[in-house]
Design a protein around this motif. Structure first.
Motif, PDB file in Angstrom:
ATOM      1  N   ASP A   1       0.805  -1.221   0.000  1.00 33.98           N
ATOM      2  CA  ASP A   1       0.000   0.000   0.000  1.00 33.98           C
ATOM      3  C   ASP A   1       0.841   1.276   0.000  1.00 33.98           C
ATOM      4  N   ASP A   2       2.166   1.123   0.014  1.00 30.16           N
ATOM      5  CA  ASP A   2       3.062   2.281  -0.093  1.00 30.16           C
ATOM      6  C   ASP A   2       3.604   2.462  -1.513  1.00 30.16           C
ATOM      7  N   LEU A   3       3.251   1.542  -2.419  1.00 27.37           N
ATOM      8  CA  LEU A   3       3.773   1.597  -3.778  1.00 27.37           C
ATOM      9  C   LEU A   3       3.121   2.712  -4.592  1.00 27.37           C
ATOM     10  N   ARG A   4       3.898   3.315  -5.475  1.00 26.14           N
ATOM     11  CA  ARG A   4       3.324   4.235  -6.456  1.00 26.14           C
ATOM     12  C   ARG A   4       2.565   3.418  -7.502  1.00 26.14           C
ATOM     13  N   ARG A   5       1.756   4.100  -8.297  1.00 25.81           N
ATOM     14  CA  ARG A   5       0.871   3.387  -9.212  1.00 25.81           C
ATOM     15  C   ARG A   5       1.631   2.439 -10.145  1.00 25.81           C
ATOM     16  N   GLY A   6       2.678   2.942 -10.783  1.00 30.14           N
ATOM     17  CA  GLY A   6       3.450   2.099 -11.695  1.00 30.14           C
ATOM     18  C   GLY A   6       4.087   0.917 -10.990  1.00 30.14           C
ATOM     19  N   GLU A   7       4.599   1.164  -9.779  1.00 34.46           N
ATOM     20  CA  GLU A   7       5.205   0.086  -8.991  1.00 34.46           C
ATOM     21  C   GLU A   7       4.154  -0.959  -8.626  1.00 34.46           C
ATOM     22  N   PHE A   8       2.986  -0.475  -8.209  1.00 32.29           N
ATOM     23  CA  PHE A   8       1.908  -1.378  -7.820  1.00 32.29           C
ATOM     24  C   PHE A   8       1.486  -2.264  -8.987  1.00 32.29           C
ATOM     25  N   GLU A   9       1.345  -1.676 -10.166  1.00 32.45           N
ATOM     26  CA  GLU A   9       0.934  -2.443 -11.334  1.00 32.45           C
ATOM     27  C   GLU A   9       1.969  -3.490 -11.701  1.00 32.45           C
ATOM     28  N   ARG A  10       3.243  -3.130 -11.603  1.00 33.03           N
ATOM     29  CA  ARG A  10       4.294  -4.098 -11.913  1.00 33.03           C
ATOM     30  C   ARG A  10       4.277  -5.257 -10.922  1.00 33.03           C
ATOM     31  N   VAL A  11       4.164  -4.927  -9.644  1.00 28.07           N
ATOM     32  CA  VAL A  11       4.144  -5.952  -8.596  1.00 28.07           C
ATOM     33  C   VAL A  11       2.934  -6.877  -8.758  1.00 28.07           C
ATOM     34  N   GLN A  12       1.771  -6.310  -9.036  1.00 25.79           N
ATOM     35  CA  GLN A  12       0.564  -7.124  -9.202  1.00 25.79           C
ATOM     36  C   GLN A  12       0.683  -8.058 -10.397  1.00 25.79           C
ATOM     37  N   ALA A  13       1.238  -7.563 -11.500  1.00 29.50           N
ATOM     38  CA  ALA A  13       1.406  -8.407 -12.684  1.00 29.50           C
ATOM     39  C   ALA A  13       2.347  -9.572 -12.398  1.00 29.50           C
ATOM     40  N   MET A  14       3.438  -9.278 -11.690  1.00 31.12           N
ATOM     41  CA  MET A  14       4.387 -10.334 -11.333  1.00 31.12           C
ATOM     42  C   MET A  14       3.730 -11.368 -10.422  1.00 31.12           C
ATOM     43  N   ALA A  15       2.972 -10.888  -9.433  1.00 30.60           N
ATOM     44  CA  ALA A  15       2.335 -11.789  -8.485  1.00 30.60           C
ATOM     45  C   ALA A  15       1.293 -12.663  -9.169  1.00 30.60           C
ATOM     46  N   GLN A  16       0.518 -12.088 -10.070  1.00 31.40           N
ATOM     47  CA  GLN A  16      -0.498 -12.849 -10.800  1.00 31.40           C
ATOM     48  C   GLN A  16       0.147 -13.945 -11.632  1.00 31.40           C
ATOM     49  N   ARG A  17       1.215 -13.584 -12.337  1.00 32.95           N
ATOM     50  CA  ARG A  17       1.891 -14.570 -13.185  1.00 32.95           C
ATOM     51  C   ARG A  17       2.520 -15.662 -12.348  1.00 32.95           C
ATOM     52  N   GLN A  18       3.167 -15.303 -11.249  1.00 33.89           N
ATOM     53  CA  GLN A  18       3.786 -16.313 -10.397  1.00 33.89           C
ATOM     54  C   GLN A  18       2.737 -17.243  -9.799  1.00 33.89           C
ATOM     55  N   HIS A  19       1.592 -16.684  -9.431  1.00 34.31           N
ATOM     56  CA  HIS A  19       0.528 -17.516  -8.863  1.00 34.31           C
ATOM     57  C   HIS A  19       0.024 -18.522  -9.897  1.00 34.31           C
ATOM     58  N   GLU A  20      -0.071 -18.086 -11.149  1.00 29.56           N
ATOM     59  CA  GLU A  20      -0.491 -18.988 -12.218  1.00 29.56           C
ATOM     60  C   GLU A  20       0.514 -20.120 -12.416  1.00 29.56           C
ATOM     61  N   VAL A  21       1.806 -19.771 -12.388  1.00 31.49           N
ATOM     62  CA  VAL A  21       2.853 -20.789 -12.532  1.00 31.49           C
ATOM     63  C   VAL A  21       2.795 -21.772 -11.369  1.00 31.49           C
ATOM     64  N   GLU A  22       2.642 -21.257 -10.156  1.00 36.50           N
ATOM     65  CA  GLU A  22       2.581 -22.123  -8.983  1.00 36.50           C
ATOM     66  C   GLU A  22       1.377 -23.058  -9.041  1.00 36.50           C
ATOM     67  N   THR A  23       0.262 -22.560  -9.570  1.00 34.44           N
ATOM     68  CA  THR A  23      -0.931 -23.397  -9.702  1.00 34.44           C
ATOM     69  C   THR A  23      -0.648 -24.579 -10.616  1.00 34.44           C
TER      70      THR A  23
END
Length: 282
Positions: A26-48
């Motif tokens: 919740d301290d991330l700037r918008r661009g940082e937040f979007e990058r982090v969310q994209a990485m997390a979504q992709r990693q979660h898909e791989v882990e699944t």
């Protein structure tokens, strides 16, 4: 309790935010937040996909192992309230965090299982690596150093600049006569946590200390004690216990390190190839 997928992504986003930016999500700037969310979504898909693979059969995380991991993480916080509050800031609670942590540990266990298929490292592999990477086995000169620190703090009577200097000068005078008392004097007077270990800072190469301390240390002979030196922390006296000259790490010394390095590389290659094949089957 948050949805399992949402909490899993939130957990991965938390780790990514800390690794990439050293921040809570919740301290991330918008661009940082979007990058982090994209990485997390992709990693979660791989882990699944990893968790659904044949290799995942019979892989479990023992409850005691999970409990120990949770305890280690909780210990980083001053109390349970701080831990829970930090989780809440990142869209998690204790139960969802534990579930996401267990998922992560299971994925790691599956990947370790896959890595057992990696090609073994031969003695010839180790020797060739040593021959072709000589620059990795050059050892810089190091010095085993101890110090005594008196800090400067004008808000404390005994640590004003004048008083701190008087105290360190008295210590330096004693050591000039009896350098063998260095560890005793460090234990009695040093205001650094290393005092409990006789002022020991460790076996250091050039460049690890403040420049003025570094320069003084590498002017000393083995067993030598410096004069008073000032740094950003305060006043110091140094002792150089031993000098290890620069040289080349012999093959016998390097062998176990090289073997471990090559084994880890081959495990990663094996795991990455397996994941690519797994994702290619989508």
């Amino acid at each position: 309790m948050p949805d399992a997928t949402e909490s899993g992504v939130a957990y991965l986003a938390l780790k990514a935010a800390q690794k990439l930016y050293g921040k809570a999500t919740d301290d991330l700037r918008r661009g940082e937040f979007e990058r982090v969310q994209a990485m997390a979504q992709r990693q979660h898909e791989v882990e699944t996909r990893v968790l659904a693979a044949t290799e995942a059969r019979d892989v479990v995380v023992p409850p005691s192992t999970l409990a120990a991991a949770m305890a280690e993480i909780r210990d980083r916080y001053s109390d349970e309230e701080e831990f829970v509050a930090d989780l809440a800031r990142n869209g998690l609670d204790s139960a969802s965090f534990a579930a996401a942590l267990e998922r992560e540990m299971k994925v790691e266990a599956i990947l370790e299982k896959v890595a057992t298929q990696a090609a073994s490292v031969s003695d010839m592999d180790v020797e060739l690596y040593y021959q072709y990477h000589p620059e990795q086995f050059r050892r810089a000169e190091t010095r085993l150093v101890r110090h005594i620190l008196i800090t400067i703090n004008d808000s404390t009577a005994e640590n004003t600049r004048v008083e701190a200097r008087r105290r360190i000068d008295a210590i330096a005078a004693r050591l000039a006569k009896e350098p063998q008392r260095f560890e005793e004097q460090a234990l009695k007077h040093s205001e650094c946590p290393t005092a409990l270990d006789g002022g020991k800072l460790g076996d250091l190469p050039r460049g690890k200390l403040f420049p003025q301390l570094d320069h003084a240390l590498f002017e000393l002979e083995a067993g030598g004690v410096s004069g008073v030196i000032e740094s950003e922390l305060g006043f110091h006296v140094l002792r150089c216990d031993t000098i290890t000259v620069a040289g080349v790490l012999g093959f016998d010394q390097a062998r176990p390190h090289i073997r471990k390095l090559l084994e880890q590389k081959r495990k990663r290659v094996c795991q990455q190839a397996w994941i690519r094949q797994l994702l290619g089957a989508e």
